[in-house]
Design an enzyme around this catalytic site. Sequence first.
Site, PDB file in Angstrom:
ATOM      1  N   ARG A  51       0.819  -1.221   0.000  1.00 39.06           N
ATOM      2  CA  ARG A  51       0.000   0.000   0.000  1.00 39.06           C
ATOM      3  C   ARG A  51       0.849   1.265   0.000  1.00 39.06           C
ATOM      4  NH1 ARG A  51      -4.129  -0.931   4.817  1.00 39.06           N
ATOM      5  NH2 ARG A  51      -2.665  -2.580   5.419  1.00 39.06           N
ATOM      6  N   GLY A 100       2.662 -15.376   7.552  1.00 39.81           N
ATOM      7  CA  GLY A 100       2.061 -14.913   8.791  1.00 39.81           C
ATOM      8  C   GLY A 100       3.088 -14.513   9.840  1.00 39.81           C
ATOM      9  N   ASN A 150       1.026   1.785   7.179  1.00 41.65           N
ATOM     10  CA  ASN A 150       0.814   0.906   6.029  1.00 41.65           C
ATOM     11  C   ASN A 150       0.728   1.636   4.704  1.00 41.65           C
ATOM     12  OD1 ASN A 150       0.481  -1.723   7.462  1.00 41.65           O
ATOM     13  ND2 ASN A 150      -1.208  -0.631   8.425  1.00 41.65           N
ATOM     14  N   LYS A 152      28.840  25.280   3.448  1.00 35.73           N
ATOM     15  CA  LYS A 152      29.029  23.839   3.257  1.00 35.73           C
ATOM     16  C   LYS A 152      30.455  23.470   3.618  1.00 35.73           C
ATOM     17  CE  LYS A 152      30.628  21.818  -0.035  1.00 35.73           C
ATOM     18  NZ  LYS A 152      31.913  21.058  -0.340  1.00 35.73           N
ATOM     19  N   ASN A 161      34.939  39.425   8.099  1.00 31.61           N
ATOM     20  CA  ASN A 161      33.666  39.896   7.564  1.00 31.61           C
ATOM     21  C   ASN A 161      33.632  39.630   6.064  1.00 31.61           C
ATOM     22  OD1 ASN A 161      31.139  41.832   8.135  1.00 31.61           O
ATOM     23  ND2 ASN A 161      32.005  42.336   6.144  1.00 31.61           N
ATOM     24  N   ALA A 183      28.383  41.296   1.116  1.00 30.89           N
ATOM     25  CA  ALA A 183      27.291  40.732   0.323  1.00 30.89           C
ATOM     26  C   ALA A 183      27.789  40.241  -1.028  1.00 30.89           C
ATOM     27  CB  ALA A 183      26.206  41.782   0.129  1.00 30.89           C
TER      28      ALA A 183
END
Length: 471
Positions: A43, A108, A256, A363, A389, A392
């Site tokens: 399922r 089973g 399930n 990273k 520092n 940007a």
Amino acid sequence: MDIAASFCLAKANDFDNPLSLQGNAMNSQPWMAIILAAGLGTRMKSARPKVMHAVAGRPMVAHTAAAALEAHASQIACVIGPAMDEVETALAAVAPDCRFFVQADRLGTANAVLAARAALEDFPDDVLVLYGDTPLLRPATLVRLRAALEGGAALAVLGFEAVDPTGYGRLIRDETGALIAIREEQDSNPHEKAVRLCNSGLMAFRPGVALSVLDRIGNRNAKHEYYLTDAVEIARQAGLTIAVETCPEEEVMGVNDRVQLAQAEALMQARLREAAMRGGATLIAPQTVTFSYDTTLGRDVIVEPNVFFGPSVTIGDNVEIKANSYMDHCLVQAGAVVGPFARLRPGADIGPDAKIGNFVEIKKAVIEAGAKVSHLSYVGDARVGAHANLGAGTIICNYDGYRKHFTEIGAGAFIGSNSALVSPVKIGDGAYIGSGSVITRDVEPGALAVERSQQKNLPGWADKNKAKQPK
């Protein structure tokens, strides 16, 4: 980070549980967990084994094994189906000594347990049968289930009071309250269908009981399968004492399909969020924060909305995680500020009081104490020295198409906006990089490096160009 004060969310499975695992008299008594994980999970509509689908960043079967180990299981055996190598790999990270057994034909649950016959024959103490698709199981519940054996029962069954018992096997008791059978719904009469005490599937056996009972289970049923639930009637016929222990319904919910997987994730996240807050963290909008099973938070951490913690994240004391940030396999040390819209990838180590601002990606890099990478930057395979520092738009060009290379930025260095540092390169302590530079050679400490074309101004060019344009 004050490690003693930190709160590991991995322990949230036993959060607010009044039964302490420490000091329990049974902890020193060996017991084995047999985890059933051979189901195909059709399922789920997936090529992966059902038990390998993750809840809070961890495969469900690994959650079950971890719960058993936290409840002081001395051995773990796992029953898998053919070609389920990835289950073995997942459990090796949690339980390196786990023994694996293959259920070649899925006949089973009793047949599945007997697939681990060699483990049962070798083990002389208590045995608990668990399931690989119940990721919300708490260790303390396993301790209580074993305690029922210590109280004199030969077999103990874990049940729950269902809000809606439809579809579950019912725990049927006699007038004295003794468990006499587990009745599947299709075999139940109207009186039995009204019973709300349902079977979770988990069972515990005293030494020597499991094999003697399991070997007597037959397959005289519509599916010709061997059901573990038949163990109750067989044990009763043998005059053995049977106990029933209970737990909340959500704790033993099986998964399930994808809908139930999402439900389990939501329940786990609710646990983790509550554990985080009670452990000393502030979640501004708890329902929007997603944790991994092993997220570790220090005290006085503030987490703003829409933050995602992947696996292996450790956050120190007094850290601020601002909105819409994503992190995994990283360390953020005390007093640092991360975000908004920050991305910390594996190997990011953010030092004390450092600042990682909006739209910054880190990273496999160390950002030392007090350093700032405030906006619109990528730092990979690098060390940024204390109080440096990065302006940007600073980009570390660490990949040449074949290999990654390392960049070192010294303490107190200043990297001007819109600069590109082409690895491998070293920027010395206190050095300055002029804005817009592409740096390909080392810069000595205290130096200024500028790499840009000379600016040329042409007076009147704009007006002359405008006059040439069509009207």
